[in-house]
Motif scaffolding. Sequence first.
Motif, PDB file in Angstrom:
ATOM      1  N   ILE A  92     -24.755  45.213  12.234  1.00 14.84           N
ATOM      2  CA  ILE A  92     -26.063  44.570  12.084  1.00 14.84           C
ATOM      3  C   ILE A  92     -25.840  43.154  11.582  1.00 14.84           C
ATOM      4  O   ILE A  92     -25.102  42.941  10.616  1.00 14.84           O
ATOM      5  N   TRP A  93     -26.472  42.186  12.177  1.00 18.11           N
ATOM      6  CA  TRP A  93     -26.356  40.811  11.718  1.00 18.11           C
ATOM      7  C   TRP A  93     -27.672  40.413  11.073  1.00 18.11           C
ATOM      8  O   TRP A  93     -28.652  40.208  11.768  1.00 18.11           O
ATOM      9  N   PRO A  94     -27.664  40.291   9.736  1.00 11.58           N
ATOM     10  CA  PRO A  94     -28.932  39.926   9.106  1.00 11.58           C
ATOM     11  C   PRO A  94     -29.219  38.433   9.286  1.00 11.58           C
ATOM     12  O   PRO A  94     -28.322  37.626   9.500  1.00 11.58           O
ATOM     13  N   LEU A  95     -30.470  38.113   9.177  1.00  9.15           N
ATOM     14  CA  LEU A  95     -30.882  36.711   9.187  1.00  9.15           C
ATOM     15  C   LEU A  95     -30.726  36.170   7.768  1.00  9.15           C
ATOM     16  O   LEU A  95     -31.048  36.835   6.796  1.00  9.15           O
ATOM     17  N   GLN A  96     -30.200  34.946   7.682  1.00  9.71           N
ATOM     18  CA  GLN A  96     -30.021  34.329   6.362  1.00  9.71           C
ATOM     19  C   GLN A  96     -31.380  33.838   5.885  1.00  9.71           C
ATOM     20  O   GLN A  96     -31.743  32.694   6.112  1.00  9.71           O
ATOM     21  N   SER A 126     -29.614  31.331  12.333  1.00  7.31           N
ATOM     22  CA  SER A 126     -30.642  31.178  13.354  1.00  7.31           C
ATOM     23  C   SER A 126     -31.240  32.528  13.696  1.00  7.31           C
ATOM     24  O   SER A 126     -30.516  33.503  13.884  1.00  7.31           O
ATOM     25  N   PRO A 127     -32.561  32.638  13.801  1.00  3.71           N
ATOM     26  CA  PRO A 127     -33.146  33.939  14.122  1.00  3.71           C
ATOM     27  C   PRO A 127     -32.785  34.427  15.511  1.00  3.71           C
ATOM     28  O   PRO A 127     -32.807  35.627  15.766  1.00  3.71           O
ATOM     29  N   LEU A 179     -31.555  41.644  12.073  1.00  8.45           N
ATOM     30  CA  LEU A 179     -32.199  42.255  10.918  1.00  8.45           C
ATOM     31  C   LEU A 179     -32.791  41.150  10.074  1.00  8.45           C
ATOM     32  O   LEU A 179     -32.125  40.167   9.778  1.00  8.45           O
ATOM     33  N   MET A 180     -34.035  41.299   9.707  1.00  7.67           N
ATOM     34  CA  MET A 180     -34.639  40.327   8.791  1.00  7.67           C
ATOM     35  C   MET A 180     -34.890  41.031   7.477  1.00  7.67           C
ATOM     36  O   MET A 180     -35.679  41.967   7.406  1.00  7.67           O
ATOM     37  N   ILE A 181     -34.173  40.598   6.445  1.00  5.13           N
ATOM     38  CA  ILE A 181     -34.393  41.173   5.120  1.00  5.13           C
ATOM     39  C   ILE A 181     -35.360  40.237   4.411  1.00  5.13           C
ATOM     40  O   ILE A 181     -34.985  39.148   3.991  1.00  5.13           O
ATOM     41  N   LYS A 236     -34.827  44.545  17.018  1.00  6.83           N
ATOM     42  CA  LYS A 236     -34.815  43.895  15.734  1.00  6.83           C
ATOM     43  C   LYS A 236     -35.445  44.816  14.708  1.00  6.83           C
ATOM     44  O   LYS A 236     -36.281  45.647  15.042  1.00  6.83           O
ATOM     45  N   TYR A 237     -35.032  44.638  13.464  1.00 11.32           N
ATOM     46  CA  TYR A 237     -35.487  45.498  12.381  1.00 11.32           C
ATOM     47  C   TYR A 237     -35.865  44.632  11.201  1.00 11.32           C
ATOM     48  O   TYR A 237     -35.391  43.513  11.059  1.00 11.32           O
ATOM     49  N   CYS A 238     -36.710  45.188  10.356  1.00 10.10           N
ATOM     50  CA  CYS A 238     -37.149  44.449   9.180  1.00 10.10           C
ATOM     51  C   CYS A 238     -37.013  45.334   7.971  1.00 10.10           C
ATOM     52  O   CYS A 238     -37.420  46.498   7.985  1.00 10.10           O
TER      53      CYS A 238
END
Lengths: 390, 217, 220
Positions: C45-49, C80-81, C86-88, C112-114
Amino acid sequence: MSVSDLSSFTSLPGPTVRQVHDQFHGDLLEISMGPQHPSTHGVFRMVATLDGEQIVKLKPVFGYLHRNHEKIAENTTYLGSMPYTDRLDYLCSMSTNWAYALAVEKLAGQAVPDRAQYLRVIMAELTRLVNHSCLVGFLFNDLGTSFTPLLYAFREREKILDLFESLSGSRMMCNYQRFGGCRVDPSPEWLATAQKLVANFPRFLDEYERLLTGNEIMLARTQGVGRLDPAHAVSAGLTGPLLRASGVDYDIRKVDGYGFYPRFDFRVPLGAHGDTYDRYMMRILEMRESIKILAQAFKDLPAGPIMDPKAKIRGFRPKPGEAYGRLEGPKGELGFYLISDGGPNPYRYRVRPPSFVNLTLLEEMCLGHTIADSVVILGSIDIVLGEVDR
Amino acid sequence: METVEQIRDRLVARFPAAHVELITNPGPAAEHSLRLDAAHAHDLALFLRDDTALRLDYCSNVTGVDWPDKEVTDVTKTSVPDPAGGPPKIVEQKTVRHQPGCLEVVYHLYSMALKHGPVIIRLRTANRTDRVALPSLTPVWRSCDFQEREVYDLYGVVFERHPDLRRILMWDEFKDHPMRKDYVDPDDYEWEPTAHGAVLERAKAHAPAPAAPEAKP
Amino acid sequence: MSGPTPTPFPAAGHITDAEREELRRHGILLTSLEELYGWGRSNSIWPLQFGLDCCAIEMIAAATARFDIARFGAEIFRPSPRQADLMIVSGTVTKKMAPQVVRLWNQMPEPKYCIAMGACAISGGPFKQGYNVLKGIDRFIPVDIYIPGCPPRPEALLNGLIQLQEKIKGEKLTGPDAARFTRPEEPSEFPVPEYGAHDLVPAKNPAVWTPPAAPAPPAA
């Protein structure tokens, strides 16, 4: 190695904005850096107008973290606002708690016992160590080293956070100070662990400095970048290491002498050039001074109660009046202005945030520099958005 | 550093047309302040900054305060002689007057050159509705820049001659001034089972209405 | 707990689990595309910074050497989105920031997941009374995992991440209960709220969030 020894390094010259513009007859480009950006230290937005890579105009945009702390505090009791102060500057919750307790104790004329004063100094200086090592780590992130110095800095931070957690129950939101003293008395084991940590800290600083301070890429990118003139800095109300890097000697620990700081022997480092490199060195030198203060505080810590026995906890209603209490937080002058109308809630509760006022000269510092430099300059100012927007 | 009374006397001596009022602080902190009138505030501020004895070159904090209108009851007691010859009667007379509110801006000034302070000055607007202009002290102390913008955003005080007066914390299309005492925030709450405090009051508004009692046979 | 608990070796076709285990002992791995796909996705999973507030510091701490989110394959925080899945949402979402959050969500590609990390992202948290505070990011975008805490410890974030991994592994690609991203009629972009005169317009997205149902009042 003091800051004045480095005056032999010359800064790199660069073309002025006008020369670039005339040569290429380009257009100006307006970009928005943030609010989601890897290097803006939170939800901060800078609207930069660029001529090529050079910044011609820069307007900061605030408010993306405006959480209405002051309005909520008008509907909360004085003590009920203490956990909210943790969340203002979330890296330095112990100092922010102390600033608020200082203001309320001034408002109510509340005394604090000696042991609590020493404990407050210990917590504040440990917080300064946490904040400055975080800042150095994040600054190098902005310079592009991508995480390695940050990992080293966070390794030391975790040791101090373990201390905070075993003492107050939480790593970051300590909620430790009360009006009239502290909440928890540290055990002798805690004090021994803390003393050992402080005794080992200079070794970590030496290791850090050996890798970073003389690094030629770091020198090339931070010396001469973001120069701040001392007269402008004073007029703009800048405080903290940002101000002292420009050579202005103003440290509230020495000026106001709050708490028991007059009993401690420490120096206030001053910069010579006011650029990003001096701001970085300020933090390193202040960490060394904090270690000195901590060693003295551990040695002289007296026995006794940690709360004033006459402190009123239930039904705390200070008499009508107002007070402004301030202290030297790790980022600058952190103050609380309270107006009481005799009720259990404050009539007006105002936070004087150092990060907010420190951003006043962001545009001046960044003009003529490139975008990459603006990121480094913003990092060296040391802002935390919880405090900027409250 | 001089006392607040001495500073007031020097200000009045230097600017005879200005109104400088000493506001005492009744609490234990005893931080008395000076209320300056809006017309001369800029000149008085320049004097405070440049005077050799004061050198208040650092404006630390700019705060807005909202004092709403209130009804003040004045009670006067008069002694009326008893026509029957007995002891005089005390008659209370209550008059209710309307005290208009104002918006106030408080500045905390320190000196970095001489390392003293604070000197606290206050400016008050004429009322809370239409006459809310005050002179900006940003030309005197640059640190007032963002903080006066915040007072404009959250209280509605219009600072004249501010270099860039626009909203800073709320978005530009926002219409209200949220830190005022009579601001009502929009109702975007919902029912929640574990609310408490102020949120409980707002959540109750979204609870279903209780069923009407059944008529007894 | 969220999402179905997947069985360790789901039977594929007419091969029993015992036979699969026997084959595995001989070095032959038999799997299904769905299982392979879920295993690959959940372990990278690559989260968004994207850190908002105080919870962001605990998120950064989870990425440092002590708590080490890299063990779970998630240490690549993408700026970059477009490159993140994954958006934490870590921290208070203010109304001023909410349109930006929705815009970032819209820019992320499916699947995508949140994760809503912290009390503020779940429901407004300690700042719920604020006029500028959005009372929960799930009013505008769908949230998969909620992590309570103020701030949750890094271990709690890792626990949330593990639960998300279980959820991803259990996602079906075909059939009536296929995952959301496989169905083109499910929206992956949501309308961005605008700044109104007093509040966001609209204040919430009814297609995404309905207020919790209050219990029926007792008969008088």
